[in-house]
Design a protein around this motif. Sequence first.
Motif, PDB file in Angstrom:
ATOM      1  N   GLU A  46       0.842  -1.187   0.000  1.00 55.77           N
ATOM      2  CA  GLU A  46       0.000   0.000   0.000  1.00 55.77           C
ATOM      3  C   GLU A  46       0.879   1.239   0.000  1.00 55.77           C
ATOM      4  O   GLU A  46       2.002   1.217   0.527  1.00 55.77           O
ATOM      5  N   THR A  47       0.388   2.297  -0.595  1.00 55.47           N
ATOM      6  CA  THR A  47       1.150   3.540  -0.692  1.00 55.47           C
ATOM      7  C   THR A  47       0.436   4.642   0.091  1.00 55.47           C
ATOM      8  O   THR A  47      -0.687   4.462   0.582  1.00 55.47           O
ATOM      9  N   ALA A  48       1.089   5.783   0.173  1.00 56.05           N
ATOM     10  CA  ALA A  48       0.539   6.885   0.967  1.00 56.05           C
ATOM     11  C   ALA A  48      -0.730   7.465   0.360  1.00 56.05           C
ATOM     12  O   ALA A  48      -1.586   7.988   1.075  1.00 56.05           O
ATOM     13  N   GLU A  49      -0.848   7.385  -0.936  1.00 56.96           N
ATOM     14  CA  GLU A  49      -2.001   7.961  -1.614  1.00 56.96           C
ATOM     15  C   GLU A  49      -2.863   6.847  -2.202  1.00 56.96           C
ATOM     16  O   GLU A  49      -2.345   5.860  -2.731  1.00 56.96           O
ATOM     17  N   ALA A  50      -4.188   7.011  -2.110  1.00 57.39           N
ATOM     18  CA  ALA A  50      -5.115   6.031  -2.669  1.00 57.39           C
ATOM     19  C   ALA A  50      -6.196   6.750  -3.461  1.00 57.39           C
ATOM     20  O   ALA A  50      -6.524   7.914  -3.188  1.00 57.39           O
ATOM     21  N   ALA A  51      -6.739   6.065  -4.464  1.00 58.05           N
ATOM     22  CA  ALA A  51      -7.810   6.621  -5.293  1.00 58.05           C
ATOM     23  C   ALA A  51      -9.035   5.723  -5.199  1.00 58.05           C
ATOM     24  O   ALA A  51      -8.926   4.498  -5.282  1.00 58.05           O
ATOM     25  N   GLU A  52     -10.191   6.338  -5.027  1.00 58.47           N
ATOM     26  CA  GLU A  52     -11.434   5.593  -4.943  1.00 58.47           C
ATOM     27  C   GLU A  52     -12.094   5.500  -6.318  1.00 58.47           C
ATOM     28  O   GLU A  52     -12.095   6.462  -7.082  1.00 58.47           O
ATOM     29  N   ARG A  53     -12.648   4.349  -6.608  1.00 56.69           N
ATOM     30  CA  ARG A  53     -13.407   4.143  -7.832  1.00 56.69           C
ATOM     31  C   ARG A  53     -14.867   3.941  -7.467  1.00 56.69           C
ATOM     32  O   ARG A  53     -15.225   2.984  -6.767  1.00 56.69           O
ATOM     33  N   GLN A  54     -15.724   4.849  -7.931  1.00 60.33           N
ATOM     34  CA  GLN A  54     -17.155   4.725  -7.705  1.00 60.33           C
ATOM     35  C   GLN A  54     -17.787   3.984  -8.869  1.00 60.33           C
ATOM     36  O   GLN A  54     -17.570   4.316 -10.027  1.00 60.33           O
ATOM     37  N   GLY A  55     -18.561   2.961  -8.568  1.00 61.03           N
ATOM     38  CA  GLY A  55     -19.216   2.197  -9.614  1.00 61.03           C
ATOM     39  C   GLY A  55     -20.192   3.059 -10.388  1.00 61.03           C
ATOM     40  O   GLY A  55     -20.970   3.816  -9.792  1.00 61.03           O
ATOM     41  N   PRO A  56     -20.192   2.986 -11.710  1.00 58.73           N
ATOM     42  CA  PRO A  56     -21.026   3.887 -12.509  1.00 58.73           C
ATOM     43  C   PRO A  56     -22.516   3.597 -12.418  1.00 58.73           C
ATOM     44  O   PRO A  56     -23.333   4.478 -12.683  1.00 58.73           O
ATOM     45  N   TYR A  57     -22.889   2.380 -12.036  1.00 58.16           N
ATOM     46  CA  TYR A  57     -24.315   2.052 -11.947  1.00 58.16           C
ATOM     47  C   TYR A  57     -24.819   2.137 -10.515  1.00 58.16           C
ATOM     48  O   TYR A  57     -25.830   2.792 -10.250  1.00 58.16           O
ATOM     49  N   ILE A  90     -10.594   0.739  -3.871  1.00 56.13           N
ATOM     50  CA  ILE A  90      -9.669   1.767  -3.394  1.00 56.13           C
ATOM     51  C   ILE A  90      -8.260   1.286  -3.746  1.00 56.13           C
ATOM     52  O   ILE A  90      -7.788   0.280  -3.196  1.00 56.13           O
ATOM     53  N   ALA A  91      -7.615   1.972  -4.664  1.00 57.93           N
ATOM     54  CA  ALA A  91      -6.331   1.509  -5.204  1.00 57.93           C
ATOM     55  C   ALA A  91      -5.183   2.399  -4.739  1.00 57.93           C
ATOM     56  O   ALA A  91      -5.270   3.628  -4.834  1.00 57.93           O
ATOM     57  N   SER A  92      -4.128   1.783  -4.250  1.00 59.99           N
ATOM     58  CA  SER A  92      -2.910   2.516  -3.905  1.00 59.99           C
ATOM     59  C   SER A  92      -2.310   3.123  -5.164  1.00 59.99           C
ATOM     60  O   SER A  92      -2.227   2.461  -6.198  1.00 59.99           O
ATOM     61  N   GLN A  93      -1.887   4.372  -5.074  1.00 61.34           N
ATOM     62  CA  GLN A  93      -1.380   5.080  -6.240  1.00 61.34           C
ATOM     63  C   GLN A  93       0.154   5.121  -6.235  1.00 61.34           C
ATOM     64  O   GLN A  93       0.782   5.399  -5.207  1.00 61.34           O
ATOM     65  N   ALA A  94       0.725   4.834  -7.385  1.00 58.10           N
ATOM     66  CA  ALA A  94       2.180   4.897  -7.532  1.00 58.10           C
ATOM     67  C   ALA A  94       2.619   6.333  -7.705  1.00 58.10           C
ATOM     68  O   ALA A  94       1.854   7.191  -8.155  1.00 58.10           O
ATOM     69  N   ASP A  95       3.876   6.608  -7.354  1.00 61.55           N
ATOM     70  CA  ASP A  95       4.491   7.898  -7.648  1.00 61.55           C
ATOM     71  C   ASP A  95       5.764   7.655  -8.438  1.00 61.55           C
ATOM     72  O   ASP A  95       6.107   6.508  -8.757  1.00 61.55           O
ATOM     73  N   ALA A  96       6.478   8.735  -8.757  1.00 61.07           N
ATOM     74  CA  ALA A  96       7.671   8.613  -9.599  1.00 61.07           C
ATOM     75  C   ALA A  96       8.718   7.713  -8.966  1.00 61.07           C
ATOM     76  O   ALA A  96       9.388   6.927  -9.652  1.00 61.07           O
ATOM     77  N   ALA A  97       8.866   7.798  -7.651  1.00 62.93           N
ATOM     78  CA  ALA A  97       9.868   6.977  -6.975  1.00 62.93           C
ATOM     79  C   ALA A  97       9.510   5.494  -7.055  1.00 62.93           C
ATOM     80  O   ALA A  97      10.389   4.636  -7.268  1.00 62.93           O
TER      81      ALA A  97
END
Length: 498
Positions: free
Chosen positions: A19-30, A37-44
């Motif tokens: 897991e990373t410091a930042e996460a993004a939520e995906r809301q189902g379209p229906y 909730i996906a951990s987000q990669a960074d440049a490092a």
Amino acid sequence: MSRDTPFTVPCFIEGAWQETAEAAERQGPYHRHVVSIASQADAALVEVAVKAAIAGRGSVATLSPSDRADILERAADLTDQRSDEIAERLALELGKPVRDGRGEALRVAATFRIAAAETRRLGGSVLPAEGWPLGRGSTVLTRSTPVGVVLAITPFNAPANLLAHKLAASFAGGNSTIIKSPPQAPASTAIVVEIALEAGVPAEAIQLLHGGADIGAQLCAAPGIGAVAFTGSAAAGAAVARAAGPKRTVLELGGNAATIVHADADVAKAAAACARTGYSNSGQSCISVQRVYVHSSRFDEFVTAFTGHVNNLVVGDPLDPATEVGSMVDDQAASRVASWVEEAVAEGGTVPTGGVRSNATVTPAVVLKPPASAKVVREEIFGPAVVVLGYDDLDQVVEECNASRYGLQAGLFTHDVGTIFDLWRRLEVGALVINGPSNHRLDHIPFGGVKDSGIGRESPAFMIEDFMTTSTLHLRGISLWSESEISSAPNRTERETP
């Protein structure tokens, strides 16, 4: 796990889920709630992943083709066992009906099995070196070797199967793989990675990153990556090619596929097939039936039958097994499709049914005779709208089809062999489907287009070749034909090479 509980989707780096410091939520379209909730990669983290992929190359390259094939076959079996789970994730994250999701899971399993069969065929060749005077007394062998690291960037519309194509071909060729998931489908991507790892793909040979276009661009430009496989829009593909530079690229991009219904066609069959495949996955397929050109003598007959089938399509909850058309990927995509349909009407087209938007769902639209300048004709709709146009002359249809900047696939309904071969020669597309619509694909058959529809062909046999290089071995003084010494003829190449 409850359907109301979001999937937590870490990155997979250096052999572990992280897991990373930042996460993004995906809301189902229906269903309109957070589904992943996906951990987000960074440049490092990108740099860490690339180094890990390079270090992990040997764990696959040293496996025999037989071992790789066995692993891919296990992956196919595991996919069959988890097909309902895959379908549910696709429904929740993307609004894809579970009936289509189960079909995609079947294709994932098939893709793994096809790749396994192709892996068992890996080998090399003996070249005809002694067919030329300067090659006398020499034997030359070739074998296929891995490019090392393959970057796979996958789209949202078929995230499981299109990842399976890239990952299976990369592994079959002896490479490690870096995967950049689509932001809309991290959980649907992660399950394929889980299956591959459980099947026996070495953990150090897979890196999974989640993030946006900036992460994809950094990965494309990273030194040490041998090949890039991307599926997405033409604009994004151009950006990938620029970032990748001289790396090998396989780009499967967009389309605005045409299907031609000729005067001698089985109109009932054509209408049913176009209705069935024009709106599957809410039209979010690069080969979805978008433009149907119908001979004027059969136009009214086709429209009546086609509209009847479209009106009978079941639109609704993607988790309902009866649903045939779910939602689009998000509200923005649905709004765009609805606005294009409205523009077509304003420009002179008619819409006997559909085109009504509710959140991310658009009812299947039939658009009759809009002008050639309309967006629904000229651009890629990538949504549940099918344009029906009349024609009198096939030359006119060929000209209109070839005027498109895309050239992926086309369909043709006719029983005339001369017409079939004539259009196969003249249509600027990667494939022509006879007595079927444009939206038809077999995973073991080469798939890809021309012009802005991409570069390369996506199927295990062709992609494995793209992800490997040819290594040549020169055996001087060893002849397959005689015991003679190396030719005494002057070797100008040796003398002239610095």
